[in-house]
Design an enzyme around this catalytic site. Structure first.
Site, PDB file in Angstrom:
ATOM      1  N   SER A  26     -34.716   2.298   4.444  1.00 44.31           N
ATOM      2  CA  SER A  26     -35.885   2.044   5.194  1.00 44.31           C
ATOM      3  C   SER A  26     -36.400   3.693   5.475  1.00 44.31           C
ATOM      4  CB  SER A  26     -35.381   1.568   6.718  1.00 44.31           C
ATOM      5  OG  SER A  26     -34.922   0.430   6.642  1.00 44.31           O
TER       6      SER A  26
HETATM    7  N1  SAM Z   1     -31.226  -0.005   6.757  1.00 41.68           N
HETATM    8  C1  SAM Z   1     -30.900  -0.070   5.451  1.00 41.68           C
HETATM    9  C2  SAM Z   1     -31.026   1.467   4.869  1.00 41.68           C
HETATM   10  O1  SAM Z   1     -30.947   2.479   5.704  1.00 41.68           O
HETATM   11  O2  SAM Z   1     -30.860   1.527   3.493  1.00 41.68           O
HETATM   12  C3  SAM Z   1     -32.159  -0.548   4.742  1.00 41.68           C
HETATM   13  C4  SAM Z   1     -32.132  -2.029   4.827  1.00 41.68           C
HETATM   14  S1  SAM Z   1     -33.086  -2.936   3.486  1.00 41.68           S
HETATM   15  C5  SAM Z   1     -34.663  -2.577   4.284  1.00 41.68           C
HETATM   16  C6  SAM Z   1     -32.595  -4.582   4.156  1.00 41.68           C
HETATM   17  C7  SAM Z   1     -31.476  -4.956   3.372  1.00 41.68           C
HETATM   18  O3  SAM Z   1     -31.174  -6.363   3.862  1.00 41.68           O
HETATM   19  C8  SAM Z   1     -31.381  -5.241   1.908  1.00 41.68           C
HETATM   20  O4  SAM Z   1     -30.249  -4.464   1.726  1.00 41.68           O
HETATM   21  C9  SAM Z   1     -30.991  -6.598   1.638  1.00 41.68           C
HETATM   22  O5  SAM Z   1     -30.428  -6.745   0.592  1.00 41.68           O
HETATM   23  C10 SAM Z   1     -30.358  -6.981   2.951  1.00 41.68           C
HETATM   24  N2  SAM Z   1     -30.283  -8.475   3.174  1.00 41.68           N
HETATM   25  C11 SAM Z   1     -31.375  -9.174   3.046  1.00 41.68           C
HETATM   26  N3  SAM Z   1     -31.147 -10.521   3.714  1.00 41.68           N
HETATM   27  C12 SAM Z   1     -29.672 -10.337   4.189  1.00 41.68           C
HETATM   28  C13 SAM Z   1     -28.854 -11.220   4.703  1.00 41.68           C
HETATM   29  N4  SAM Z   1     -29.098 -12.525   4.782  1.00 41.68           N
HETATM   30  N5  SAM Z   1     -27.503 -10.871   4.848  1.00 41.68           N
HETATM   31  C14 SAM Z   1     -27.145  -9.603   4.512  1.00 41.68           C
HETATM   32  N6  SAM Z   1     -27.835  -8.600   4.067  1.00 41.68           N
HETATM   33  C15 SAM Z   1     -29.059  -9.025   3.894  1.00 41.68           C
END
Ligand code: SAM
Length: 219
Positions: free
Chosen positions: A65
């Protein structure tokens, strides 16, 4: 961890920028940004852009992010020492690390759905030898009932609506923070009270990758 000289001034500039923009107002969040330098959580191909206020690609079409979003979310979540936190979407592990710093003697359970990213986050976090982080491979849209109830829940992917299991797993007086919406989202902060769920804050114009899984985006 001692930050390498070449990144120190870039980090200082980013922090000053975030402070000027009022995305960073809390000294504890600033310390967490300094303790967990962002370049330790990104792909080597992106190192030149580590301290830009931009999301950066990690793997599986996902992103680490934007720093301004991470600082805003960390501040809104109002984490206190000793709390039990659930994060949905570990990604790179950077937000997880920041939460671990804020929660002190508490714990952060963080769930990632993509095995490659779960490994990536673990590798990034291992550099810091944290003893208050539990990274889990799984579908975070159903939560992690085993360690509930949670004082704080943070969803770092866009949901059309808040998955009900997460509201069930939130403690009374607990806060849940999530981006809600389709192509553009509002960052929504909710509180669970004995009288029901109340909205504390709402800010529009965010863009996150979609939440996947059972209670995530339907194709
Ligand atoms: N905050 C994180 C960072 O600083 O790197 C970035 C998060 S990224 C915007 C969103 C993440 O949510 C991705 O890695 C994605 O694979 C994960 N994601 C999406 N759906 C999910 C789910 N149902 N359960 C767990 N993770 C999920």
């Amino acid at each position: 961890m001692q930050i390498e000289k070449k990144y120190q001034s870039l980090l200082d500039d980013l922090i000053n920028f975030l402070k000027n923009m009022k995305y960073l107002t809390d000294n504890n969040v600033e310390s967490a940004f300094r303790n967990f330098p962002r370049h330790e959580f990104i792909l080597s191909s992106e190192l030149d852009r580590a301290y830009y206020n931009e999301p950066l690609p990690i793997m599986k079409n996902q992103t680490i992010s934007q720093p301004g979003v991470v600082s805003r979310m960390s501040e809104w979540l109002d984490v206190k020492d000793g709390q039990n936190i659930l994060e949905i979407g570990t990604g790179s592990g950077w937000q997880t690390a920041i939460l671990s710093c804020l929660v002190g003697t508490g714990i952060v359970h963080s769930i990632e759905i993509h095995p490659k990213l779960e490994k990536f986050a673990r590798k990034n976090l291992e550099k810091f030898c944290l003893d208050n982080v539990n990274v889990i491979l799984g579908d975070g849209s159903v939560g992690y009932p085993k360690a509930s109830p949670y004082d704080r829940i943070i969803i770092t992917a866009a949901c059309m609506e808040i998955p009900l299991p997460l509201l069930d797993q939130l403690a009374y007086d607990g806060l849940l923070l999530a981006p809600v919406g389709d192509t553009s989202q509002s960052l929504v902060l909710l509180k669970k009270t004995s009288k029901g769920i109340i909205e504390i804050k709402n800010e529009s114009n965010y863009v996150f990758v979609p939440l996947l899984g059972k209670f995530g985006k339907k194709n």
